[in-house]
Enzyme design. Structure first.
Site, PDB file in Angstrom:
ATOM      1  N   ASP A 107      -6.847   1.608   1.184  1.00  0.00           N
ATOM      2  CA  ASP A 107      -6.212   0.911   0.057  1.00  0.00           C
ATOM      3  C   ASP A 107      -5.810  -0.500   0.481  1.00  0.00           C
ATOM      4  O   ASP A 107      -5.620  -0.763   1.674  1.00  0.00           O
ATOM      5  CB  ASP A 107      -4.950   1.670  -0.393  1.00  0.00           C
ATOM      6  CG  ASP A 107      -5.276   3.058  -0.915  1.00  0.00           C
ATOM      7  OD1 ASP A 107      -6.427   3.274  -1.344  1.00  0.00           O
ATOM      8  OD2 ASP A 107      -4.378   3.921  -0.873  1.00  0.00           O
TER       9      ASP A 107
HETATM   10  N1  URA Z   1      -5.157   7.771   1.912  1.00  0.00           N
HETATM   11  C1  URA Z   1      -4.536   6.902   1.075  1.00  0.00           C
HETATM   12  O1  URA Z   1      -3.752   7.304   0.236  1.00  0.00           O
HETATM   13  N2  URA Z   1      -4.823   5.609   1.213  1.00  0.00           N
HETATM   14  C2  URA Z   1      -5.656   5.110   2.151  1.00  0.00           C
HETATM   15  O2  URA Z   1      -5.850   3.900   2.229  1.00  0.00           O
HETATM   16  C3  URA Z   1      -6.284   6.023   3.007  1.00  0.00           C
HETATM   17  C4  URA Z   1      -6.022   7.359   2.862  1.00  0.00           C
END
Ligand code: URA
Length: 238
Positions: A107
Site C-alpha cells: 500500500d
Molecule cells: N497488507 C496490507 O494491508 N498492506 C500492505 O501493503 C501489505 C500487506
C-alpha cells in the site's frame, strides 16, 4: 547464460540509452562502436555476451534481467507509472531496463521490502497463490493484541465479503494500547494485514514488510534506498 543476438538499436534502447529513434540517430552519427570499430548501421547484430558496445568510448553492458531490493518509503505507489504519485520504479535511479516492475504491491502507506525486477517467471513463482510463499511483516496496531487474536489468525480469519485468510503466524512483541507484532502470511490479498486486524477489531497504524520467501530486508538500506540482489539472494529465491 544463453547467447542472445539482437539488433544494435534494440540493445541500446533496452539499456535505456534512448528511444529507438534516438539511438538510431546516435548510431548514424558514429557515436557507437562495437569491439572498437564504429558501426553506423542500427540493424547490425550484436552478441550480448561477446561483443563490447561503447557509447562515446564508455562501455554499455547488456543486462537481460535486473533484480533490486528496495526499502519502500511511505508515499510512493507500487506501480510502474502513475499520473500523480511517484512510483517505486522512479526510485530505482540507476535502472537500465525499461521493463522493470514491482513483485507484488505494498500500500502507499506501507514501508519495507519490495523486489523490483523484469523477471516475470521469478515474479510468478513468488506471487502465485498456490506457491504459499511466506511474507513477513512488522506492524504497530491500535488496541491490545491478545492470545485470542493469535489463535484466530492461526485458524484463519474472515476478511469480509466471504473471503477467508489462510492460517497465519502472529508473534506479539508488545501487547498494549499500541501493540507491536510480527505476522507471517502466505498470501497477498488486497490490504490483507490491515483487513486481518480489522476482523479482530483492531487497526494497523504502521506496516512494514520484512521478508518475502528467502529474501530479507537489508536493514542498512534507509527508506527509499535500494541495491542489487546479491548472487546468494538470487540463487536462494530461484
Ligand atoms: N497488507 C496490507 O494491508 N498492506 C500492505 O501493503 C501489505 C500487506
Amino acid at each position: 547464460m544463453a547467447v542472445i543476438m539482437m539488433r544494435l538499436d534494440k540493445y541500446l534502447a533496452d539499456m535505456g540509452i534512448g528511444t529507438r529513434t534516438e539511438v538510431k540517430k546516435l548510431i548514424r552519427q558514429g557515436k557507437i562502436a562495437v569491439d572498437g570499430a564504429v558501426i553506423k548501421s542500427p540493424e547490425a547484430k550484436i552478441d550480448t555476451e561477446k561483443n563490447l558496445v561503447t557509447l562515446g568510448g564508455k562501455p554499455v553492458s547488456y543486462e537481460t534481467f535486473e533484480y533490486y531490493m528496495l526499502n519502500k518509503p511511505a508515499g510512493v505507489v507500487s506501480a510502474t507509472t502513475d499520473a500523480k504519485d511517484k512510483t517505486v520504479i522512479d526510485l530505482i535511479e540507476t535502472r537500465k531496463r525499461k521493463d522493470l516492475f514491482p513483485v507484488g504491491r505494498l500500500d502507499k502507506d506501507t514501508e519495507g521490502l519490495l523486489l523490483i525486477t523484469n523477471d516475470g517467471e521469478l515474479a510468478h513463482r513468488l506471487l502465485a497463490p498456490k506457491k504459499h510463499v511466506d511474507k513477513g511483516y512488522y506492524a504497530k496496531v491500535e488496541g491490545v493484541v491478545t492470545e485470542e487474536d493469535q489463535k484466530a489468525f492461526a485458524e484463519g480469519v474472515s476478511l469480509g465479503g466471504g473471503e477467508m485468510a489462510r492460517p497465519a503466524e502472529l508473534e506479539i512483541i508488545v501487547s498494549d494500547e499500541i501493540s507491536e507484532i510480527r505476522l507471517t502470511i502466505q498470501e497477498g490479498k488486497f490490504h490483507q494485514v490491515k483487513r486481518m486486524f480489522e476482523s479482530v477489531g483492531k487497526k494497523v497504524i504502521y506496516l512494514k514488510r520484512l521478508s518475502m520467501g528467502t529474501l530479507v530486508l537489508d536493514e542498512t538500506l534507509a527508506l527509499g534506498e535500494y541495491r542489487k540482489l546479491t548472487e546468494e539472494e538470487l540463487k536462494a529465491l530461484c
